[in-house]
Design a protein around this motif. Sequence first.
Motif, mmCIF file in Angstrom:
data_model
loop_
_atom_site.group_PDB
_atom_site.id
_atom_site.type_symbol
_atom_site.label_atom_id
_atom_site.label_comp_id
_atom_site.label_asym_id
_atom_site.label_seq_id
_atom_site.Cartn_x
_atom_site.Cartn_y
_atom_site.Cartn_z
ATOM 1 N N MET A 190 0.839 -1.632 0.027
ATOM 2 C CA MET A 190 -0.394 -0.223 0.178
ATOM 3 C C MET A 190 0.636 1.484 -0.292
ATOM 4 O O MET A 190 1.922 1.484 0.530
ATOM 5 N N GLY A 191 0.383 2.198 -0.100
ATOM 6 C CA GLY A 191 1.183 3.571 -0.817
ATOM 7 C C GLY A 191 1.398 3.651 0.853
ATOM 8 O O GLY A 191 1.170 3.549 2.373
ATOM 9 N N GLY A 192 2.712 5.078 0.805
ATOM 10 C CA GLY A 192 3.088 5.324 2.039
ATOM 11 C C GLY A 192 2.283 6.174 3.400
ATOM 12 O O GLY A 192 1.775 6.216 4.516
ATOM 13 N N ASN A 193 1.213 6.458 2.637
ATOM 14 C CA ASN A 193 0.018 8.154 3.689
ATOM 15 C C ASN A 193 -0.989 7.781 3.297
ATOM 16 O O ASN A 193 -2.228 8.312 3.680
ATOM 17 N N MET A 194 -1.294 6.033 2.389
ATOM 18 C CA MET A 194 -2.761 5.510 2.378
ATOM 19 C C MET A 194 -3.012 4.322 3.977
ATOM 20 O O MET A 194 -2.726 3.575 4.648
ATOM 21 N N GLN A 195 -4.390 5.200 4.894
ATOM 22 C CA GLN A 195 -4.674 5.035 5.844
ATOM 23 C C GLN A 195 -6.053 3.265 5.622
ATOM 24 O O GLN A 195 -6.608 3.497 4.663
ATOM 25 N N GLU A 196 -5.894 2.888 6.223
ATOM 26 C CA GLU A 196 -6.294 1.332 6.017
ATOM 27 C C GLU A 196 -8.086 1.749 7.002
ATOM 28 O O GLU A 196 -8.278 2.115 8.133
ATOM 29 N N LEU A 197 -8.885 1.291 6.353
ATOM 30 C CA LEU A 197 -10.468 1.511 6.915
ATOM 31 C C LEU A 197 -10.565 0.112 7.730
ATOM 32 O O LEU A 197 -9.508 -0.726 7.214
ATOM 33 N N GLY A 198 -10.685 0.517 8.946
ATOM 34 C CA GLY A 198 -11.854 -0.013 9.602
ATOM 35 C C GLY A 198 -10.806 -0.660 10.702
ATOM 36 O O GLY A 198 -11.122 -1.730 11.643
ATOM 37 N N HIS A 199 -9.699 -0.209 11.052
ATOM 38 C CA HIS A 199 -8.899 -0.093 11.801
ATOM 39 C C HIS A 199 -9.081 0.408 13.201
ATOM 40 O O HIS A 199 -10.091 1.144 13.594
ATOM 41 N N GLY A 200 -8.824 -0.317 13.914
ATOM 42 C CA GLY A 200 -9.439 -0.186 15.754
ATOM 43 C C GLY A 200 -8.733 1.171 16.460
ATOM 44 O O GLY A 200 -7.919 1.277 15.596
ATOM 45 N N PHE A 201 -9.231 1.547 17.726
ATOM 46 C CA PHE A 201 -8.353 2.333 18.425
ATOM 47 C C PHE A 201 -7.745 1.561 19.351
ATOM 48 O O PHE A 201 -7.900 0.916 19.454
ATOM 49 N N TYR A 202 -6.374 2.905 19.458
ATOM 50 C CA TYR A 202 -5.702 2.550 20.243
ATOM 51 C C TYR A 202 -6.220 2.570 21.363
ATOM 52 O O TYR A 202 -6.910 3.255 22.118
ATOM 53 N N TRP A 203 -5.351 1.885 23.051
ATOM 54 C CA TRP A 203 -6.054 2.262 23.824
ATOM 55 C C TRP A 203 -6.146 3.618 23.967
ATOM 56 O O TRP A 203 -7.203 4.421 25.146
ATOM 57 N N GLN A 204 -4.997 4.315 23.938
ATOM 58 C CA GLN A 204 -4.875 6.085 24.561
ATOM 59 C C GLN A 204 -5.785 6.823 23.634
ATOM 60 O O GLN A 204 -6.267 7.735 24.129
ATOM 61 N N GLU A 205 -6.568 6.124 22.332
ATOM 62 C CA GLU A 205 -8.141 6.728 22.562
ATOM 63 C C GLU A 205 -9.151 7.219 22.560
ATOM 64 O O GLU A 205 -10.710 7.085 22.507
ATOM 65 N N MET A 206 -8.935 5.774 23.737
ATOM 66 C CA MET A 206 -10.224 5.678 24.337
ATOM 67 C C MET A 206 -10.314 5.280 25.770
ATOM 68 O O MET A 206 -10.553 4.865 26.299
ATOM 69 N N GLU A 207 -10.658 7.004 25.337
ATOM 70 C CA GLU A 207 -10.973 8.079 26.915
ATOM 71 C C GLU A 207 -12.233 7.909 27.685
ATOM 72 O O GLU A 207 -13.607 7.755 27.057
ATOM 73 N N VAL A 208 -12.220 7.969 29.048
ATOM 74 C CA VAL A 208 -12.652 7.405 30.450
ATOM 75 C C VAL A 208 -14.712 8.855 29.567
ATOM 76 O O VAL A 208 -13.969 9.608 29.350
ATOM 77 N N GLY A 209 -15.407 8.200 29.431
ATOM 78 C CA GLY A 209 -16.257 8.733 28.923
ATOM 79 C C GLY A 209 -16.641 8.895 27.678
ATOM 80 O O GLY A 209 -17.568 9.838 27.007
ATOM 81 N N ARG A 210 -15.908 8.181 26.896
ATOM 82 C CA ARG A 210 -16.333 8.496 24.809
ATOM 83 C C ARG A 210 -17.291 6.895 24.910
ATOM 84 O O ARG A 210 -17.012 6.297 25.542
ATOM 85 N N LYS A 211 -18.071 7.723 23.413
ATOM 86 C CA LYS A 211 -19.201 6.483 23.254
ATOM 87 C C LYS A 211 -19.713 6.520 22.264
ATOM 88 O O LYS A 211 -18.742 7.322 20.955
ATOM 89 N N PHE A 212 -19.323 5.818 21.792
ATOM 90 C CA PHE A 212 -19.158 5.634 20.105
ATOM 91 C C PHE A 212 -20.657 4.459 20.715
ATOM 92 O O PHE A 212 -21.908 4.081 20.936
ATOM 93 N N LYS A 213 -21.710 4.731 18.872
ATOM 94 C CA LYS A 213 -22.839 3.438 18.112
ATOM 95 C C LYS A 213 -22.566 3.267 17.591
ATOM 96 O O LYS A 213 -21.801 3.383 16.594
ATOM 97 N N THR A 214 -22.486 1.337 17.629
ATOM 98 C CA THR A 214 -22.359 0.842 16.705
ATOM 99 C C THR A 214 -23.544 1.073 15.077
ATOM 100 O O THR A 214 -24.781 1.284 15.786
ATOM 101 N N ILE A 215 -23.767 0.089 14.062
ATOM 102 C CA ILE A 215 -24.099 0.113 12.768
ATOM 103 C C ILE A 215 -25.645 -0.867 13.553
ATOM 104 O O ILE A 215 -25.330 -1.566 14.699
ATOM 105 N N GLY A 216 -26.762 -1.206 12.621
ATOM 106 C CA GLY A 216 -27.654 -2.772 13.336
ATOM 107 C C GLY A 216 -27.330 -3.430 12.573
ATOM 108 O O GLY A 216 -27.370 -3.425 11.525
#
Length: 158
Positions: free
Chosen positions: A1-27
């Motif tokens: 893949m290209g050097g600056n191409m971001q891969e879709l579907g990549h999960g979050f690192y633990w540091q990005e999971m701050e207390v209070g952060r909220k998410f909603k999945t698709i149905g």
Amino acid sequence: MGGNMQELGHGFYWQEMEVGRKFKTIGRSVFETDVLSFTGVTGMNELLFNNLEYIEHESPTGKRIAPAVLVLALAEGLVMQGTLQHTGMAFLGMELDMKGPVVIGDTIHVELEVVESRAASKGNRGFVRTKNSVVNQRGETVLVYTPLRMMKGRPESA
């Protein structure tokens, strides 16, 4: 893949999971095939899942319900798609509370809230606990669980 191409579907690192952060999945709808496949594979041949006469006359709902552990598995699939690909390391435990039935034809999604997030004592990883509420198309919470996971940290070079 290209050097600056971001891969879709990549999960979050633990540091990005701050207390209070909220998410909603698709149905996702729950189909008869889901219940039949799940009960067949697991051997959960309970009358509540596979006997139409019993369901009509004896079931508290009068409808074909999905096993709670199937609902949990479907919820985890929805959660993994958006938050844990490449970053989830281990499922360490949880509490689970069934709030109501899920019947064939219901559509569920998961609402997550980060309730704990901390670094591990060693390695580039951390622990994240979320409160996951499984909600049906009527806005009813049918299941709540609180998984604790080990997750990767941001790459050291980032």
